[in-house]
Design a protein around this motif. Structure first.
Motif: not given
Length: 231
Positions: A145-172
């Motif tokens: 019943k409790q959301p996990t990190l993968m249901e995070q609404v605000n996502l981060l986009s990262v470019t690496f090589g020729r691909r852009t990947v979007t996903g949830a994140y944790v900040i230190f």
């Protein structure tokens, strides 16, 4: 069975040769059982659940990424994020890739963006992948019943090589504690053997069959992970 025996006098004498068949003694049976038990003990590691081994490897990968991101944040005094590739990315990364990036608050929308570095936007290191069959899971796939990190609404986009990947994140933060998701937000991570079809995650094993998945809680001050039961 009959045979001939030649005597010293040259006369033949017919005799009956008897063959006796002895059963196994108790000692012999115990020896055989001991050998069988020893072989079973020796071979036991080969029969450990593939699921358990894969999930253990995934937990180790996740712990390693958290430790490296935290160390980078402290050493460089920079907000540092661990990004979890979402389910809408390429199949080789979706739900199983982890990356580390420096981040900064996004001036245009809620959340963060990848900080500019001397090498341009992108990962601090190459993507780390969970075992092929393991994925990070949403709450719906584990009956939580409790959301996990993968249901995070605000996502981060990262470019690496020729691909852009979007996903949830944790900040230190530079202090080594977790600053995002903000305090009071759920911060749990689920992982298990699963497949992804049309951006939907399907757990391969049912909860009734035993240890089908792991649900991990993240300690905000240190980033340490501990196993918890689904609420």
């Amino acid at each position: 069975m009959r045979g001939l025996v030649i005597t010293a006098g040259g006369c033949e004498k017919k005799t009956r040769l008897h063959r006796s068949f002895a059963a196994f003694t108790l000692v012999e049976l115990l020896v055989v059982m001991a050998i069988g038990l020893a072989l079973m003990v020796f071979a036991a590691p080969q029969f450990i659940s593939t699921s358990a081994r894969a999930r253990q490897s995934a937990r180790d990968t996740l712990r390693g990424e958290f430790a490296r991101a935290r160390a980078h944040a402290i050493a460089n005094a920079k907000d540092t994020a661990v990004i979890f590739a979402g389910y809408n990315n390429d199949s080789d990364l979706a739900g199983r890739a982890l990356g580390i990036v420096e981040v900064a608050p996004d001036p245009d929308k809620p959340g963060f963006h990848v900080a500019d570095t001397t090498s341009g936007e992108g990962l601090i290191e190459r993507w780390q992948l969970l075992p092929t069959t393991v994925r990070f899971l949403p709450a719906s796939s584990i009956g939580s019943k409790q959301p996990t990190l993968m249901e995070q609404v605000n996502l981060l986009s990262v470019t690496f090589g020729r691909r852009t990947v979007t996903g949830a994140y944790v900040i230190f933060s530079p202090t080594g504690s977790i600053s995002y998701p903000p305090s009071g937000s759920p911060l749990s991570i689920a992982l298990g053997l699963a497949t992804i079809t049309n951006n939907t995650v399907y757990l391969k094993e049912s909860k009734n069959s035993g240890q089908a998945f792991d649900l991990l809680s993240v300690q905000r001050l240190t980033g340490r992970l501990r196993s918890i039961d689904p609420p």
